[in-house]
Write an enzyme that holds these catalytic residues in place. Sequence first.
Site, PDB file in Angstrom:
ATOM      1  N   LYS A 182       2.466  -3.644   7.305  1.00 40.34           N
ATOM      2  CA  LYS A 182       2.847  -3.839   5.940  1.00 40.34           C
ATOM      3  C   LYS A 182       4.324  -3.547   5.333  1.00 40.34           C
ATOM      4  O   LYS A 182       4.850  -3.795   4.510  1.00 40.34           O
ATOM      5  CB  LYS A 182       1.597  -2.679   4.608  1.00 40.34           C
ATOM      6  CG  LYS A 182       0.107  -3.636   4.933  1.00 40.34           C
ATOM      7  CD  LYS A 182       0.403  -4.388   4.128  1.00 40.34           C
ATOM      8  CE  LYS A 182      -0.134  -4.646   3.061  1.00 40.34           C
ATOM      9  NZ  LYS A 182      -0.634  -6.435   2.443  1.00 40.34           N
ATOM     10  N   THR A 214       0.619  -0.993  -0.083  1.00 39.42           N
ATOM     11  CA  THR A 214       0.212  -0.099  -0.107  1.00 39.42           C
ATOM     12  C   THR A 214       0.794   1.065  -0.124  1.00 39.42           C
ATOM     13  O   THR A 214       1.297   1.231   0.728  1.00 39.42           O
ATOM     14  CB  THR A 214      -0.969   0.050   1.410  1.00 39.42           C
ATOM     15  OG1 THR A 214      -1.410   1.364   0.972  1.00 39.42           O
ATOM     16  CG2 THR A 214      -0.011  -0.363   2.534  1.00 39.42           C
ATOM     17  N   ASP A 215       0.178   2.391  -0.875  1.00 39.13           N
ATOM     18  CA  ASP A 215       0.945   3.606  -0.486  1.00 39.13           C
ATOM     19  C   ASP A 215       1.615   3.832   1.467  1.00 39.13           C
ATOM     20  O   ASP A 215       2.290   5.267   1.310  1.00 39.13           O
ATOM     21  CB  ASP A 215       0.665   4.701  -1.133  1.00 39.13           C
ATOM     22  CG  ASP A 215      -0.991   5.706  -1.038  1.00 39.13           C
ATOM     23  OD1 ASP A 215      -1.794   4.364  -0.124  1.00 39.13           O
ATOM     24  OD2 ASP A 215      -1.582   5.103  -1.851  1.00 39.13           O
ATOM     25  N   TYR A 255      -1.471  -0.505  10.506  1.00 36.47           N
ATOM     26  CA  TYR A 255      -1.516  -1.804   9.787  1.00 36.47           C
ATOM     27  C   TYR A 255      -0.406  -0.986   8.522  1.00 36.47           C
ATOM     28  O   TYR A 255       0.225  -1.878   7.762  1.00 36.47           O
ATOM     29  CB  TYR A 255      -2.973  -0.643   9.158  1.00 36.47           C
ATOM     30  CG  TYR A 255      -2.876  -1.153   7.602  1.00 36.47           C
ATOM     31  CD1 TYR A 255      -2.816  -2.358   6.885  1.00 36.47           C
ATOM     32  CD2 TYR A 255      -3.095   0.197   6.757  1.00 36.47           C
ATOM     33  CE1 TYR A 255      -3.221  -2.774   5.815  1.00 36.47           C
ATOM     34  CE2 TYR A 255      -3.043  -0.214   5.882  1.00 36.47           C
ATOM     35  CZ  TYR A 255      -3.195  -1.533   4.973  1.00 36.47           C
ATOM     36  OH  TYR A 255      -3.231  -1.552   3.576  1.00 36.47           O
TER      37      TYR A 255
END
Length: 324
Positions: free
Chosen positions: A157, A125-126, A153
């Site tokens: 990641k 994810t960015d 979160y």
Amino acid sequence: MTVLVTGGAGFIGSNFIYYMLREHPNDRIVCLDKLTYAGNLSTLERATGDRRFAFVKEDICNREKIYALFEAEKPDIVVNFAAESHVDRSIENPAVFLQTNILGTAVLMDACRIYQVKRFHQISTDEVYGDLPLDRPDLFFTENSPLRTSSPYSSSKAAADLLALSYYRTYGLPVTISRSSNNYGAYQLAEKLIPLMIVRALNDKALPVYGEGLNVRDWLYVEDHCRAIDLIVRKGRVGEVYNVGAQSEMRNIDVVKLICKELGKPESLITFVTDRKGHDLRYAIDPTKIKEELGWKPKTKFADGIQKTIRWYLDHENWWKPIQ
């Protein structure tokens, strides 16, 4: 080829499965999903009758079961969508995110090493880059941007990304990583902004917007993302990270107002609520690398994608109403 798709009963994973079945008729797709609250077997209903598709209910953290699955299916490619992904939930219960997003990824990569998988692709994810200031529209995330996570979160990641790159360097595991901007489209659970606003507006309920709704996101239609993943898996360079963004930035409040307009609902439904802890201000992806190396670019403009998405939720109440 046999492609193992983990987390395939979720939003992006299910869209990817349908994309693969449509675009690669000679491939076999095995979907692995734990079926947590975010996974819904009814999402895969159209795929279950296809002889090229198989579903397995399991947790990616269960090493014994994962190894047995690899032994039985011998996948050529593994695409890992399996993850806890809701920021608010990560703030309430970080441990679940660390378990699934980091340790689960490690189990999958160990299995890939043992069974000599040709490509392991990690969906990231960015959000691993943190955020950008609202007053600097000239700034964008590149693959070389530092990792500056804001939530449990995004931290989980980022840790999984670093672990994947270490497996490439240490063990020679053929790894690729994609970091995308905010996805939207069919089958997205109504805890994320766009489906939440659509579902609540359809029920004439208040539309809760964090702060003043000035946070900016780059919106990527899910089918464009699926095409990018497919290109990276088949043609991307191993050991590389690819940013995937649509360069379609909008403020949250403007997205919500557009949904109200498309549904013929009054903006008076919008309610501003206490801002999220550590809420990132702006995400903006520079997709130059994937465009130049793989020839990918988004096909769907936000104005068209949001109309298709709204139409899907209008036509598929039988999917989202039972979940609500």
